[in-house]
Write a protein that holds these residues in place. Structure first.
Motif, short mmCIF file in Angstrom:
data_model
loop_
_atom_site.label_atom_id
_atom_site.label_comp_id
_atom_site.label_asym_id
_atom_site.label_seq_id
_atom_site.Cartn_x
_atom_site.Cartn_y
_atom_site.Cartn_z
N ARG A 158 49.74 40.68 35.63
CA ARG A 158 49.40 41.62 36.89
C ARG A 158 47.79 41.97 36.99
NH1 ARG A 158 54.20 43.96 34.52
NH2 ARG A 158 52.72 45.35 33.12
N LEU A 159 47.52 41.95 35.74
CA LEU A 159 45.82 42.03 35.78
C LEU A 159 45.22 40.97 36.43
CD1 LEU A 159 45.20 43.54 32.17
CD2 LEU A 159 45.05 44.62 34.40
N VAL A 160 45.69 39.63 35.87
CA VAL A 160 44.92 38.50 36.46
C VAL A 160 45.28 38.57 38.00
CG1 VAL A 160 45.19 36.10 36.41
CG2 VAL A 160 44.97 37.20 34.22
N THR A 161 46.43 38.93 38.56
CA THR A 161 46.89 38.75 39.92
C THR A 161 46.01 39.73 40.61
OG1 THR A 161 49.09 38.42 39.42
CG2 THR A 161 48.58 39.32 41.76
N ARG A 162 45.48 40.91 40.02
CA ARG A 162 44.60 41.75 40.68
C ARG A 162 43.22 41.10 40.61
NH1 ARG A 162 47.43 46.57 38.26
NH2 ARG A 162 46.14 46.38 36.49
N GLU A 163 42.70 40.37 39.77
CA GLU A 163 41.38 39.99 39.53
C GLU A 163 41.31 38.69 40.65
OE1 GLU A 163 39.63 38.92 35.82
OE2 GLU A 163 41.29 39.96 34.88
#
Length: 107
Positions: free
Chosen positions: A55-60
């Motif tokens: 989820r964090l990488v997708t937001r980045e």
């Protein structure tokens, strides 16, 4: 004002790295769980952590793509909230930054 060509190169390199990281996370998530129930429990906990990372990488990735869109439209380096110029130091540290430091602190 920030060198947009340099920023674009940095953002594109970051995007490649992030997409590779997301691909590795997805590959790990796709691995079947061990049939042993105790081992499976540990793997499920690991999956929860990996899903959070995904989820964090997708937001980045989304932030990076939006920054590249702002470069293409000529809006890069300006706060999307107040319209003020984002300081070069902030953009060097966070090339995907969409907010000036004042608006970022408010949010």
């Amino acid at each position: 004002m920030t060198d947009t060509a340099k920023a674009k190169a940095t953002l594109e390199a970051n995007l490649v790295e992030l997409e590779g990281r997301l691909e590795r996370i997805q590959r790990d998530l796709d691995e079947p769980h061990d049939p042993d129930s105790s081992e499976r429990a540990v793997q499920m906990e690991d999956d929860d952590s990996l899903e959070g990372q995904a989820r964090l990488v997708t937001r980045e990735i989304a932030s990076t793509k939006r920054a590249l869109d702002r470069i293409e439209s000529g809006e890069y380096g300006y706060c999307v909230q107040c319209g003020e110029e984002i300081r070069d130091g902030r953009l060097e540290a966070r090339p995907e930054a969409a907010l000036c430091i004042n608006c970022a602190r408010k949010g």
